[in-house]
Enzyme design. Structure first.
Site, short mmCIF file in Angstrom:
data_model
loop_
_atom_site.label_atom_id
_atom_site.label_comp_id
_atom_site.label_asym_id
_atom_site.label_seq_id
_atom_site.Cartn_x
_atom_site.Cartn_y
_atom_site.Cartn_z
N SER A 64 1.95 0.14 -4.99
CA SER A 64 2.51 0.60 -3.70
C SER A 64 3.27 0.19 -4.57
CB SER A 64 2.98 -0.83 -3.05
OG SER A 64 2.79 -2.05 -3.44
N HIS A 94 9.28 -5.42 -2.09
CA HIS A 94 9.01 -4.37 -2.55
C HIS A 94 10.37 -3.10 -2.91
CE1 HIS A 94 4.81 -4.50 -1.03
NE2 HIS A 94 4.80 -3.85 -2.21
#
Length: 266
Positions: A37, A247
């Site tokens: 990711s 993230h």
């Protein structure tokens, strides 16, 4: 950080500025991007709907590097939640044998970092629960990941024997030394220390294959969660899209990851 983070957060209460890379004088050969990711650009927005649950972003460092350097071909095989075995099984077969550049970001999901986020950083948790999760991360880092990376990196070299390969590390997700609702300071310190150990392992294993290592930690310094407001290049808990939690943001990709990768390829 994908399925387990999502499932765990549903089950409990609420509980990444540098200059952009410059185009090269001549177009390089084909470029293949592999990884999880953090390479796909989860949380950066601008997702390619055709990538489905992989959530590949047009603002990810692979997409930004390709746009700046105009490679002869661009294969973006990155995918949210990918482990080392996922890269080997699903992504490596897509790498052209004549690829000139390969980038790779993977390893965090193999260590259960998502479990650590849930166990250590949500408001309703305990030190003992956090310690158990990070103890398991340390065990996997010590006993399992070295062999997995050795196998993967050897297969990357076999798949693209003439390519320049850049393997990236991970940033410190958390700013320390501040009062913050995201975990206690000792938990944040330990979490970052594990990231250091992971990055050191990635660099060592990549070096054995002659790959370049892109260290993103210096660029992200002072931009982790708990650094405050617009300084943060890492998302906090994203309740509407839990898979985006913890993230790099679009700026984390453009000002954190991209310069490190571009420098490694210069």
């Amino acid at each position: 950080m994908r399925h387990r983070l999502l499932a765990a957060l549903v089950a409990v209460p609420l509980l990444l500025a540098g200059a952009p890379a410059q185009a090269s004088a001549a177009d390089p050969g084909g470029y293949a991007a592999l990884g999880d990711s953090y390479a796909a650009g989860v949380a950066a927005g601008g997702y390619d709907t055709a990538s489905g649950d992989c959530h590949r972003s047009t603002r990810s460092y692979p997409a930004l590097w390709a746009a700046a350097h105009h490679p002869a071909g661009f294969v973006n095989a990155t995918c949210n939640g990918a482990t080392v075995d996922d890269v080997r099984r699903d992504q490596l077969p897509r790498v052209p044998a004549d690829a000139a550049v390969v980038t790779l970001t993977v390893g965090g999901n193999d260590l259960g970092f998502a479990d650590g986020v849930v166990a250590c950083l949500q408001p309703i948790t305990t030190d003992s629960r956090c310690d158990r999760a990070l103890d398991e991360t340390e065990r996997r880092l010590r006993e399992e990941l070295p062999a997995r990376l050795t196998t993967l990196y050897g297969e990357v070299r076999s798949a693209a024997p003439a390519a320049r390969v850049v393997v990236t590390g991970y940033p410190h997700l958390l700013h320390t030394g501040t009062v913050c609702t995201i975990g206690t300071d000792p938990r944040r310190v330990r979490f970052n220390a594990l990231t250091d150990r992971l990055d050191e392992l990635i660099e060592q294993q990549a070096g054995k294959q002659g790959f370049e290592f892109a260290d993103v930690r210096p660029a992200f310094a002072g931009h982790g969660v708990c650094s405050g407001g617009s300084q943060e290049w890492i998302t906090r808990f994203v309740l509407t899209h839990l898979w985006e939690s913890f993230h790099p943001t679009a700026r984390g990709q453009s000002d954190g990851y991209l310069p490190a990768v571009a420098a490694a390829l210069a």
